[in-house]
Scaffold this active site. Structure first.
Site, PDB file in Angstrom:
ATOM      1  N   HIS A  13       0.851  -1.195   0.000  1.00  0.00           N
ATOM      2  CA  HIS A  13       0.000   0.000   0.000  1.00  0.00           C
ATOM      3  C   HIS A  13       0.885   1.242   0.000  1.00  0.00           C
ATOM      4  CE1 HIS A  13      -4.180   1.616   0.828  1.00  0.00           C
ATOM      5  NE2 HIS A  13      -3.408   2.706   0.830  1.00  0.00           N
ATOM      6  N   HIS A  15       1.311   4.807  -2.495  1.00  0.00           N
ATOM      7  CA  HIS A  15       0.873   5.597  -3.639  1.00  0.00           C
ATOM      8  C   HIS A  15       2.055   6.287  -4.303  1.00  0.00           C
ATOM      9  CE1 HIS A  15      -3.464   5.158  -2.969  1.00  0.00           C
ATOM     10  NE2 HIS A  15      -3.157   5.146  -1.683  1.00  0.00           N
ATOM     11  N   HIS A 199      -9.791   0.707  -1.970  1.00  0.00           N
ATOM     12  CA  HIS A 199      -9.777   1.287  -0.633  1.00  0.00           C
ATOM     13  C   HIS A 199     -11.155   1.128   0.006  1.00  0.00           C
ATOM     14  CE1 HIS A 199      -6.055   2.999  -1.973  1.00  0.00           C
ATOM     15  NE2 HIS A 199      -5.941   3.856  -0.976  1.00  0.00           N
ATOM     16  N   GLU A 202     -11.834   3.079   6.077  1.00  0.00           N
ATOM     17  CA  GLU A 202     -11.023   4.019   6.852  1.00  0.00           C
ATOM     18  C   GLU A 202     -11.883   5.219   7.226  1.00  0.00           C
ATOM     19  OE1 GLU A 202      -6.627   6.055   6.851  1.00  0.00           O
ATOM     20  OE2 GLU A 202      -7.782   6.207   5.003  1.00  0.00           O
ATOM     21  N   ASP A 280       1.317   3.999   2.913  1.00  0.00           N
ATOM     22  CA  ASP A 280       0.314   4.824   2.257  1.00  0.00           C
ATOM     23  C   ASP A 280       0.960   5.999   1.509  1.00  0.00           C
ATOM     24  OD1 ASP A 280      -2.155   5.626   1.388  1.00  0.00           O
ATOM     25  OD2 ASP A 280      -3.007   5.966   3.368  1.00  0.00           O
ATOM     26  N   ASP A 281       1.180   7.107   2.201  1.00  0.00           N
ATOM     27  CA  ASP A 281       1.763   8.315   1.592  1.00  0.00           C
ATOM     28  C   ASP A 281       2.824   8.883   2.529  1.00  0.00           C
ATOM     29  OD1 ASP A 281       0.013   8.690  -0.822  1.00  0.00           O
ATOM     30  OD2 ASP A 281      -1.540   8.786   0.719  1.00  0.00           O
TER      31      ASP A 281
END
Length: 361
Positions: A13, A15, A199, A202, A280-281
């Site tokens: 995961h 990006h 996704h 969340e 994630d980021d």
């Protein structure tokens, strides 16, 4: 406690734009004379409320970073550095997620954008000794017909090798769009053998997780942490062997949970869920993959044996080649077999004693 950077693992995961190093973003902004918000360069993780206004601020920052990526060379640099950073943290498999429509204006279309990322993935794999696959992701903010176009494009490049498209995702604010309207795109992707990796779970709770399970038939669920709020739903996820890509730093930065200790990682693991930790980021949330394993160790009291279990789960949930999967799983066993040295728990760490968690003071 063993060195978590030496633990073989898979990163599922991450990006594309959000993987950028801060220094790279600053370089690109200077190159294109783009003025960046300070929040992107100060090195501090975001702390946003779990509201639409909070998400708007996150999206505005993400878009500001994305505007600095304007050429094939920029894209290749991002993939190369993401692979290098992951390899340095023990990842033997990276599946990086990209929406090519964001970069099409600078590359001549969505097809060249995908081909650039795939070629960069192959080069980075050879350079850094890590197997890199690509996930094509549609956005909830665009029309479902756009998602079908991307699914067909992803299917064209589907494969199980290095630098292939291995999955199809759906990202952005899960409060937007009609999840069921994207079902057709996921059918196209599944027929091509791609993993379904949307996704969900969340920003919205377990009810929406149920909708994603029903309409998009995920192999993995991006986040999915809110499933912990519904015992029956979580049992279904476990039974269907849907892996959860849990990203603790993201959950805290976006205000879903107040602190890392509040992320229901222990509850999910104890229920038998397949978990693949993800960053994630990192550009916006301030921490990479090893930091997520550190959170499991320090905030949730995961033992080295349990951390090895998380790593194995990430490897098995990946679309890595069988040889890479076997090599990484052997590496996890070797990591556990190695002596743990004299490293001791620090003040404030949580350690497990049997079924209890004890805080070191």
């Amino acid at each position: 406690m063993r060195d978590l950077a030496l633990l073989p693992k898979a990163h599922l995961h991450l990006h594309f734009t959000g993987s950028m190093r801060v220094g790279t973003l600053v370089d690109l902004a200077s190159k294109y004379q783009v003025r960046l918000p300070q929040a992107l360069t100060d090195g501090d993780p975001l702390q946003l409320p779990p509201t639409e206004r909070g998400w708007f601020r996150f999206q505005r920052l993400y878009d500001a970073a994305r505007k600095c990526v304007r050429s094939a060379d920029d894209m290749r640099r991002i993939v190369d550095e993401a692979a290098a950073d992951d390899a340095a943290e023990g990842s033997g498999r990276l599946e990086i997620q990209v929406d090519p429509t964001s970069y099409a204006p600078f590359t001549g279309g969505i097809t060249p954008a995908v081909e650039i990322v795939l070629d960069a993935a192959r080069t980075a794999s050879a350079t850094h000794g890590i197997e890199v696959g690509v996930i094509i992701a549609a956005s909830r903010m665009r029309h479902p017909l756009d998602a079908r176009t991307l699914a067909r494009l992803a299917a064209r490049y589907a494969g199980d090798g290095v630098g292939d498209v291995v999955g199809f995702g759906l990202s952005n604010d899960e409060r937007r769009g009609n999840t069921g309207a994207f079902a057709r795109a996921f059918e196209i992707a599944r027929r091509a053998g791609l993993a379904s990796v949307p996704h969900g779970g969340e920003l919205l709770g377990p009810r929406h997780v149920g909708v994603v399970l029903r309409d998009l038939a995920p192999d993995r669920l991006g986040h999915g942490v809110r499933a912990a709020e519904d015992e029956r739903l979580l049992a279904e996820i476990v039974e269907r062997e849907v892996a959860l890509e849990v990203c603790p730093a993201s959950n805290v930065s976006l205000g879903v949970y107040h602190s890392a200790a509040d992320v229901p990682l222990r509850e999910l693991a104890d229920a038998g869920a397949r978990i693949a930790l993800g960053a994630d980021d990192p550009l916006l949330f301030g921490s990479r993959l090893v930091a997520q394993y550190e959170t499991a160790r320090r905030a949730h009291g995961f033992s080295d044996q349990e951390l090895a279990g998380l790593a194995r789960s990430s490897i098995r949930a990946s679309r890595a080649s069988s040889s890479t999967r076997q090599r990484l799983l052997r590496g996890v066993d070797e990591w556990l077999a190695a002596p743990d040295g004299n490293v001791t728990a620090g003040q404030g760490d949580i350690v497990r004693k049997g079924t209890e968690s004890v805080t070191v003071v």
